[in-house]
Every structure is written in structure tokens, then in C-alpha cells.
Design an enzyme around this catalytic site. Sequence first.
Site, PDB file in Angstrom:
ATOM      1  N   GLY A 182     -39.021  50.965 -31.507  1.00  0.00           N
ATOM      2  CA  GLY A 182     -39.234  49.523 -31.575  1.00  0.00           C
ATOM      3  C   GLY A 182     -40.657  49.173 -31.967  1.00  0.00           C
ATOM      4  O   GLY A 182     -41.617  49.720 -31.416  1.00  0.00           O
ATOM      5  N   ALA A 183     -40.801  48.252 -32.940  1.00  0.00           N
ATOM      6  CA  ALA A 183     -42.123  47.836 -33.430  1.00  0.00           C
ATOM      7  C   ALA A 183     -42.390  46.377 -33.087  1.00  0.00           C
ATOM      8  O   ALA A 183     -42.871  45.615 -33.902  1.00  0.00           O
ATOM      9  CB  ALA A 183     -42.230  48.068 -34.928  1.00  0.00           C
ATOM     10  N   TYR A 233     -44.247  43.820 -29.971  1.00  0.00           N
ATOM     11  CA  TYR A 233     -45.620  43.795 -29.457  1.00  0.00           C
ATOM     12  C   TYR A 233     -45.979  45.098 -28.738  1.00  0.00           C
ATOM     13  O   TYR A 233     -47.054  45.659 -28.930  1.00  0.00           O
ATOM     14  CB  TYR A 233     -45.799  42.625 -28.476  1.00  0.00           C
ATOM     15  CG  TYR A 233     -45.680  41.259 -29.098  1.00  0.00           C
ATOM     16  CD1 TYR A 233     -46.550  40.846 -30.098  1.00  0.00           C
ATOM     17  CD2 TYR A 233     -44.702  40.359 -28.677  1.00  0.00           C
ATOM     18  CE1 TYR A 233     -46.449  39.577 -30.659  1.00  0.00           C
ATOM     19  CE2 TYR A 233     -44.590  39.091 -29.237  1.00  0.00           C
ATOM     20  CZ  TYR A 233     -45.468  38.711 -30.226  1.00  0.00           C
ATOM     21  OH  TYR A 233     -45.366  37.464 -30.787  1.00  0.00           O
ATOM     22  N   VAL A 238     -31.344  52.325 -33.408  1.00  0.00           N
ATOM     23  CA  VAL A 238     -31.143  53.294 -32.329  1.00  0.00           C
ATOM     24  C   VAL A 238     -29.761  53.082 -31.725  1.00  0.00           C
ATOM     25  O   VAL A 238     -29.391  51.971 -31.352  1.00  0.00           O
ATOM     26  CB  VAL A 238     -32.231  53.139 -31.241  1.00  0.00           C
ATOM     27  CG1 VAL A 238     -31.990  54.102 -30.090  1.00  0.00           C
ATOM     28  CG2 VAL A 238     -33.619  53.341 -31.837  1.00  0.00           C
ATOM     29  N   GLU A 268     -40.277  24.930 -26.160  1.00  0.00           N
ATOM     30  CA  GLU A 268     -41.101  25.048 -27.370  1.00  0.00           C
ATOM     31  C   GLU A 268     -40.272  24.716 -28.615  1.00  0.00           C
ATOM     32  O   GLU A 268     -40.783  24.110 -29.566  1.00  0.00           O
ATOM     33  CB  GLU A 268     -41.704  26.451 -27.475  1.00  0.00           C
ATOM     34  CG  GLU A 268     -42.778  26.713 -26.427  1.00  0.00           C
ATOM     35  CD  GLU A 268     -43.706  27.862 -26.786  1.00  0.00           C
ATOM     36  OE1 GLU A 268     -44.923  27.710 -26.638  1.00  0.00           O
ATOM     37  OE2 GLU A 268     -43.208  28.918 -27.219  1.00  0.00           O
TER      38      GLU A 268
END
Length: 402
Positions: free
Chosen positions: A10-11, A13, A81, A170
Amino acid sequence: MNKPKIVVLGAGYAGLTATRKLAQKLSPEEVEIVLINKHNYHYETTWLHEVAAGTINHNQARYMISDVVNPKRVRLIYDSVVEIKQDEQRVVLENSEVAYDYLVVALGFVTNTFGIKGMEENAFFIQDIESSRVIREHIEYKFAQYSSGESTDENDLTVLVGGGGFTGIEFVGELADKIPELCKKYDIPRSKARIINVEAAPSILPVFDDDLVSYAKKALEDRGVEFRIGAAISECTPEGFIVGEDNELIKAGTSVWTGGVTGSPVLAKSGFEVFRGKVTVDSDLRMPGSENIFILGDCSWTMNQETGKPYPPTGQLAMQEGAAVANNIKNLLYGLPLNDFAFDDKGTVASLGLSDGIGNIFSGIKLQGKAAAAMKKVVDDRALFSVGGAKVLLKKGKFRPF
């Protein structure tokens, strides 16, 4: 002798921070580093509500992984994955498999509908870049249909948002900026378009105190947002949400669920012990009972030792975890003791659109209005710089000098 292989899944944060710090701390002679991610880009999860509302372009919220991770130093694999085989120390991907000596699991979140009937089938989710783009396009499509006369149903101009937490509030803040623009573009009276936020709890934004919550609610109401607080959603139909004890149907052209997330389903599939979809990790961020598996970000519950409760899953927590794990893996390699993770909470800021917001920073300083909105941009730029570096900040930052 084979070099130890560190595999990061996982890329986001946490994963991208861990990878970059590992590459800085350990030489190519010491270890092999592999980063596996579904896409060839990283996206700013905390900006997705802006992409979904259409207040920023989706390309501003993402950047190429190879721009910030040297592919000569880190092997980059773009694949999904499927499962982690702990006993065999290998990761099964859709198109191949990879062995590991040390594993960092940072696979992020998926939306949690809490079993609400019809939510999976009929609502949109702010989950990633693509799902957020779809929301933006769908809202505009509904306005275009109404403007052209193809639709005569005013409910098509309603955007219904389930969940009064961070993402939901938000998002409606961005919609309060965007909807007037769409009304102008398609020559639709602003009074015909509605933004409705539905929350089952007695209040919105549980991480903030009553004063800031009251400010946020009034500020959004003044810009046309309607709130249905204390109204549980029992079902999502193609027409909208069924809410409250009297089963009222709130009709909308676009229904968006932001009411919860859970860790990647890969965790449970791989036999990890999960609580509400996440693994409760040890104080050094390892999976309990494991020597070589670290779990970060939205996949883990990281406990605050003082309160005994988990820290809220935020971007700043994930980045700090990524940096801490890089240190601990280096310590493991050299037989040194591991450090307990200590979260340094810089505060929390929520945007309410481009020029409004609320926040708590530096242990108790309260912000609201333009000051909070400005601080939010500082926070976003700081995350860009921390994970992506100066080059990415200059290209994608919100306070760009040009």
C-alpha cells in the site's frame, strides 16, 4: 548471503512514508525494498471530498509513485493484494506472488455500510480517486438532465450525504461552494438545489467541542446545507434514504454514504485477528504474536496508552506510524530494541469549503472561519511535503507560489 527483503503493501500515507524512510535509512547493500500498490499513483485521501464535489481536479489530488520513490532503489509492483500467507512469508497478488522477510501492511480502508439495507447497491462512496470522480460526474449529469428538460424531477437536484463525521461534513462544505456554480452554469435557481446531511448521532463532528460544532453547523446552514441530526438511516433505495422512526423517504438524485470505514478485507481473509475490520497492534506497531509483520494506518487500531482508546485514524497518525516502523525495522535488522510508538498530535482541522473551517491545534488553540481554512491548507501542504517532498509540493500544493 541473501539480503533481507522488506515488502510494503500500500502506497497511502503510511506505506509511502515507511518506504521512503526505509530507503533513506538502509542502503541497497543492506536490504531489498519492495512496494506493492494497486495503482501507479499515490492519492491524498484527505482531499477526496474535494474531488467528489468537483472543487479540485482529480489530478491535483494524486501524483506518480515513481516521482517520489526511486525505482532503482525500491522495486515497484503495481498489483492488487489477494492474501498474506503468514506461515510461508509470502504475499499472493492477482498476477504473481512475493516472498518477504519483513512485512509492512498499509492497505488502507474500504467503506463500511454497517449492513444498512441497500447502501452497497444504491449509494456512492468517497473511497478512492475513481469513486470520487464518479460522484462529481453524476451530480453534474443530474443538473444537466434537469436543465435540458430531460428530467423534470426537482429531487434530482438534491445531494444527500449520509454521515456527519469528518468526511461527510467536509464534503457538504465543498458542495456548498460547488452547487451555486452548477446552478449558474445550468441556469437553475439556487433555491431548487438542496444539500442534506443525515446523521444518526445527536451531533455532527464528534472530535470537536460544542462551540466549534455549533459554529460549523450554523456556517453550513447559512450557505444552504440542511441537517437531519439524530435520524438513523434504515435503508438506501434508488430514490434516497429512508430515515427515522417514521420511515420518512428523503428523495435525492445523488446519495453519498460517508458514515464509516473499515480496514482492508485482506486482513480477515489472511487470518489476522480483527476487531471491526482492523488489527489492534502492539505498542511497537507489530501484529500481536508476530516478529516481522507491522500493520499501519487504516488497517490498525493503535492504542493511546494514557487513555486506553485507539487514536483516531488520521493522515498525520499514518505518516508518523510509517516513520516509526522504518526505525523499528532497522533496529530489528541489527538486533536493537524496538521503540514504542508515541503519537505527536498536532491538532485537527476540518474545512467547511474553500474559505471556512474549524480547528483545534497545538493543544487547545481553537480556530474558526478563514484562519481555520488557511490552516487546513497548511496541513494539506505539510502532508504533501512530508510524503512526496518539495517537488510534489511545488506541483500540487494548495499555496503554490505561481
